[in-house]
Design a protein around this motif. Structure first.
Motif, short mmCIF file in Angstrom:
data_model
loop_
_atom_site.label_atom_id
_atom_site.label_comp_id
_atom_site.label_asym_id
_atom_site.label_seq_id
_atom_site.Cartn_x
_atom_site.Cartn_y
_atom_site.Cartn_z
N GLN A 232 41.34 41.30 39.11
CA GLN A 232 40.25 42.26 39.07
C GLN A 232 38.92 41.44 38.92
N ARG A 233 38.82 40.67 37.82
CA ARG A 233 37.74 40.03 37.54
C ARG A 233 37.24 38.89 38.90
N GLU A 234 38.26 38.45 39.57
CA GLU A 234 37.73 37.75 40.54
C GLU A 234 37.31 38.68 41.83
N ILE A 235 37.74 39.87 41.82
CA ILE A 235 37.20 40.91 42.84
C ILE A 235 35.71 41.15 42.38
N GLU A 236 35.54 41.28 41.21
CA GLU A 236 34.28 41.76 40.80
C GLU A 236 33.28 40.43 41.04
N VAL A 237 33.86 39.38 40.61
CA VAL A 237 32.98 37.91 40.86
C VAL A 237 32.66 37.94 42.35
N SER A 238 33.83 38.19 43.27
CA SER A 238 33.34 37.70 44.88
C SER A 238 32.46 38.81 45.41
N ARG A 239 32.62 40.06 44.97
CA ARG A 239 31.53 40.94 45.50
C ARG A 239 30.20 40.65 45.16
N LEU A 240 29.96 40.30 43.79
CA LEU A 240 28.51 40.05 43.31
C LEU A 240 27.93 38.53 43.99
N ALA A 241 28.92 37.67 44.06
CA ALA A 241 28.58 36.21 44.72
C ALA A 241 28.48 36.48 46.18
N ALA A 242 29.05 37.31 46.83
CA ALA A 242 28.88 37.60 48.32
C ALA A 242 27.85 38.38 48.62
N SER A 243 27.04 38.88 47.62
CA SER A 243 25.82 39.62 47.83
C SER A 243 24.60 38.79 47.55
N GLY A 244 24.78 37.40 47.28
CA GLY A 244 23.86 36.65 47.06
C GLY A 244 23.33 36.20 45.61
#
Length: 226
Positions: free
Chosen positions: A166-178
């Motif tokens: 779940q933490r990786e999902i959160e990090v992924s979405r934030l990182a993907a948004s720049g």
């Protein structure tokens, strides 16, 4: 939605439906409700799913409205048999309750809309209208939340067969948004170094190497729960 602005409002255009429910009084009520809309017609009402299968093998209709819980053959089995025989008719499920597993199965079978019986009668009309326009209709918050959970289970599994946490999902979405690692850490209450460790794990699991590739995958990442 104003009935005068429904998708099929011209009486010259007929939308034909079949309604399947094991309670006769419900069938009659649904027929009357659907036919309040000009241009909509209930071609048949069936108390048994096998009767509906027979009718559908003989005549073309635009939409099937089916109860989920019926004796002898439940709604999902009815839809499954329709699909096996190549019937691609649009389908709306009308039910008192439905589990996550049943929602998942319904989506796999190509169900176009789900309406809970506790909702207002106009909700069913709105659903039929949306489905007639080629859309999928799940307006109830409980249904959409269940669908989000199902999508999370399906899309969190990476091509390598590993599951993003779940933490990786959160990090992924934030990182993907720049958003940069420092700000991601501030938002999630973790250090920038921990963010970088998560990104390393994410890249490894997804088989990618850059944030650009991660951004391209963002639309397939599950939403973190609110």
């Amino acid at each position: 939605m104003d009935k005068g602005h429904r998708h099929v409002a011209d009486a010259a255009v007929t939308l034909r439906a079949i309604v399947v429910d094991d309670h006769r009084i419900v069938l009659d009520g649904l027929r009357r409700l659907i036919e309040t809309v000009p241009g909509w017609q209930v071609a048949a009402t069936c108390e048994r799913a096998d009767d509906a299968l027979q009718i559908l093998s003989e005549k073309a209709v635009d939409i099937v409205v089916a109860d989920l819980r019926m004796p002898h053959m439940d709604g999902l089995e009815f839809i499954r048999r329709l699909r096996i025989h190549g019937q691609q008719t649009a389908i709306v499920i009308l039910t008192a309750d439905i589990s996550d597993d049943q929602i998942g199965e319904a989506m796999k079978l190509g169900v176009n809309g789900i309406v809970l019986k506790e909702q207002a009668p106009d909700t069913l009309l709105d659903c039929i209208d949306a489905v007639a326009a080629g859309k999928t209709y799940l307006q109830d918050r409980a249904l959409t939340s269940a669908l989000d959970r199902i999508r999370m289970q399906e899309t969190a599994l990476t091509p390598g067969g590993e599951l993003l946490t779940q933490r990786e999902i959160e990090v992924s979405r934030l990182a993907a948004s720049g958003i940069r690692s420092k700000e991601i850490g501030a938002r999630l209450g973790i250090s920038p170094g921990t963010v970088k460790l998560h990104l390393h794990s994410i890249y490894s699991k997804l088989g990618i190497a850059t944030r650009v590739e991660l951004a391209n995958r963002a639309s397939r990442l599950p939403r973190a729960p609110e």
